[in-house]
Scaffold this motif. Structure first.
Motif, PDB file in Angstrom:
ATOM      1  N   TYR A 125       0.770  -0.906   0.083  1.00 37.13           N
ATOM      2  CA  TYR A 125      -0.093   0.049   0.063  1.00 37.13           C
ATOM      3  C   TYR A 125       1.011   1.461   0.054  1.00 37.13           C
ATOM      4  N   ASN A 126       1.706   1.414  -0.874  1.00 39.84           N
ATOM      5  CA  ASN A 126       2.709   2.553  -0.967  1.00 39.84           C
ATOM      6  C   ASN A 126       2.272   3.318  -2.316  1.00 39.84           C
ATOM      7  N   SER A 127       3.037   4.495  -2.412  1.00 38.98           N
ATOM      8  CA  SER A 127       2.471   5.199  -3.562  1.00 38.98           C
ATOM      9  C   SER A 127       3.560   5.147  -4.676  1.00 38.98           C
ATOM     10  N   ILE A 128       4.423   4.448  -4.536  1.00 39.74           N
ATOM     11  CA  ILE A 128       5.510   4.247  -5.597  1.00 39.74           C
ATOM     12  C   ILE A 128       4.916   3.758  -7.064  1.00 39.74           C
ATOM     13  N   THR A 129       5.735   4.343  -8.150  1.00 37.31           N
ATOM     14  CA  THR A 129       5.307   4.359  -9.466  1.00 37.31           C
ATOM     15  C   THR A 129       6.387   3.452 -10.038  1.00 37.31           C
ATOM     16  N   ASN A 130       7.563   3.695  -9.803  1.00 40.31           N
ATOM     17  CA  ASN A 130       8.515   2.752 -10.505  1.00 40.31           C
ATOM     18  C   ASN A 130       9.604   2.222  -9.657  1.00 40.31           C
ATOM     19  N   VAL A 131       9.990   1.069  -9.806  1.00 40.55           N
ATOM     20  CA  VAL A 131      10.818   0.232  -8.944  1.00 40.55           C
ATOM     21  C   VAL A 131      12.090  -0.421 -10.040  1.00 40.55           C
ATOM     22  N   VAL A 132      13.379  -0.225  -9.737  1.00 39.49           N
ATOM     23  CA  VAL A 132      14.435  -0.837 -10.148  1.00 39.49           C
ATOM     24  C   VAL A 132      14.948  -1.792  -9.081  1.00 39.49           C
ATOM     25  N   ILE A 133      15.166  -3.028  -9.337  1.00 40.73           N
ATOM     26  CA  ILE A 133      15.810  -3.943  -8.580  1.00 40.73           C
ATOM     27  C   ILE A 133      16.914  -4.297  -9.223  1.00 40.73           C
ATOM     28  N   GLY A 134      17.859  -4.092  -8.408  1.00 43.20           N
ATOM     29  CA  GLY A 134      19.434  -4.552  -8.874  1.00 43.20           C
ATOM     30  C   GLY A 134      19.738  -5.889  -9.043  1.00 43.20           C
ATOM     31  N   LYS A 135      20.791  -6.334  -9.364  1.00 42.45           N
ATOM     32  CA  LYS A 135      21.295  -7.615  -9.845  1.00 42.45           C
ATOM     33  C   LYS A 135      21.628  -8.215  -8.457  1.00 42.45           C
ATOM     34  N   SER A 136      21.965  -7.652  -7.556  1.00 41.78           N
ATOM     35  CA  SER A 136      22.370  -8.308  -5.949  1.00 41.78           C
ATOM     36  C   SER A 136      20.989  -8.892  -5.402  1.00 41.78           C
TER      37      SER A 136
ATOM     38  N   ASN B 214       4.202 -10.718  -1.557  1.00 42.77           N
ATOM     39  CA  ASN B 214       3.442  -9.492  -1.641  1.00 42.77           C
ATOM     40  C   ASN B 214       3.963  -8.242  -1.328  1.00 42.77           C
ATOM     41  N   ALA B 215       5.117  -8.333  -1.538  1.00 42.65           N
ATOM     42  CA  ALA B 215       6.047  -7.050  -1.675  1.00 42.65           C
ATOM     43  C   ALA B 215       5.680  -5.645  -2.040  1.00 42.65           C
ATOM     44  N   PHE B 216       5.058  -5.914  -3.019  1.00 43.27           N
ATOM     45  CA  PHE B 216       4.428  -4.572  -3.602  1.00 43.27           C
ATOM     46  C   PHE B 216       2.957  -4.555  -3.649  1.00 43.27           C
ATOM     47  N   MET B 217       2.082  -5.280  -2.843  1.00 43.89           N
ATOM     48  CA  MET B 217       0.710  -5.604  -2.901  1.00 43.89           C
ATOM     49  C   MET B 217      -0.061  -4.079  -2.591  1.00 43.89           C
ATOM     50  N   GLY B 218      -1.023  -3.860  -3.268  1.00 42.72           N
ATOM     51  CA  GLY B 218      -1.724  -2.809  -3.119  1.00 42.72           C
ATOM     52  C   GLY B 218      -1.050  -1.320  -3.499  1.00 42.72           C
ATOM     53  N   CYS B 219       0.002  -1.435  -4.358  1.00 41.57           N
ATOM     54  CA  CYS B 219       0.817  -0.335  -4.913  1.00 41.57           C
ATOM     55  C   CYS B 219      -0.003   0.115  -6.059  1.00 41.57           C
ATOM     56  N   SER B 220      -1.286   0.763  -6.066  1.00 39.12           N
ATOM     57  CA  SER B 220      -2.284   1.032  -7.268  1.00 39.12           C
ATOM     58  C   SER B 220      -1.503   1.845  -8.363  1.00 39.12           C
ATOM     59  N   ARG B 221      -0.661   2.633  -7.844  1.00 41.18           N
ATOM     60  CA  ARG B 221       0.151   3.514  -8.714  1.00 41.18           C
ATOM     61  C   ARG B 221       1.439   3.138  -9.518  1.00 41.18           C
ATOM     62  N   LEU B 222       1.861   1.760  -9.102  1.00 37.65           N
ATOM     63  CA  LEU B 222       2.997   1.242  -9.684  1.00 37.65           C
ATOM     64  C   LEU B 222       2.740   0.708 -11.211  1.00 37.65           C
ATOM     65  N   ARG B 223       3.554   1.338 -12.050  1.00 42.60           N
ATOM     66  CA  ARG B 223       3.488   0.883 -13.497  1.00 42.60           C
ATOM     67  C   ARG B 223       4.391   0.148 -14.046  1.00 42.60           C
TER      68      ARG B 223
END
Length: 195
Positions: free
Chosen positions: A46-57, A64-73
């Motif tokens: 339930y966060n407001s994030i829109t973009n996520v970059v998950i690195g190689k590490s 459910n790490a990003f559950m409810g992030c309705s703005r996540l595109r």
């Protein structure tokens, strides 16, 4: 905020705890430090994030790490994946991964309780500007594209779309890269490859 830990040494962070940023409305874009290995279950619920970059590490992303992030595109994965059958539960976003990444061709999106509408595609360099300008000796070609930290890029040129020569190789720094070249040849084609 484009930096998850703007006032801290991000390279010292290795673990994002369970529920760490739940319901945080101050984050928009998240890029994890180069040593983050684990993103806990419900870490960004339930966060407001829109973009996520998950690195190689990163080797684990919890349930459910990003559950409810309705703005996540957009979620960009720079390493192999996916991590657990439920890390993308309840997410409606475009998922981008490197063409060389393992684990995507055999992943069954029906695992877990997936109810989002996921689109997965290889992450390809997006040239945001290709500009041609005149110089005293001919033409100048300029390319601009966003890079991702630690990813190798090769800029190649062709005059016939068959034979390609490498103009330069770079290692992405997570910013925009600008490549310019003067050319007397009217017909020149450029491409950007990830290696």
């Amino acid at each position: 905020s484009s930096d998850l830990f703007p006032s801290h040494d991000t390279d010292s962070v290795t673990n994002i705890e369970f529920n760490a940023f739940a319901s945080s409305l101050n984050l928009a874009n998240v890029t994890f430090g180069s040593n983050v290995k684990n993103i806990g279950a419900y870490a960004f619920v339930y966060n407001s994030i829109t973009n996520v970059v998950i690195g190689k590490s990163v080797t684990n992303v919890g349930l459910n790490a990003f559950m409810g992030c309705s703005r996540l595109r957009e979620i960009v994965l720079l390493g192999d994946g996916p991590f657990t059958s439920g890390f993308l539960n309840y997410v409606s976003a475009n998922i981008y991964y490197l063409p060389s990444a393992a684990g995507w061709s055999t992943y069954n999106w029906q695992l877990g309780n997936q109810v989002g509408s996921l689109n997965t595609a290889p992450l390809l360099p997006k040239i945001s500007l290709h500009e041609i300008s005149k110089t005293n000796n001919g033409l100048r070609q300029t390319l601009r594209f966003k890079t991702y930290s630690g990813i190798n890029y090769s800029i190649q040129k062709s005059t016939n779309l068959t034979a390609w020569t490498t103009q330069t190789n770079i290692i992405g720094g997570g910013d925009e890269f600008i490549f310019s070249e003067d050319s007397t040849n009217q017909q020149a084609f450029y491409r950007v490859l990830q290696q």
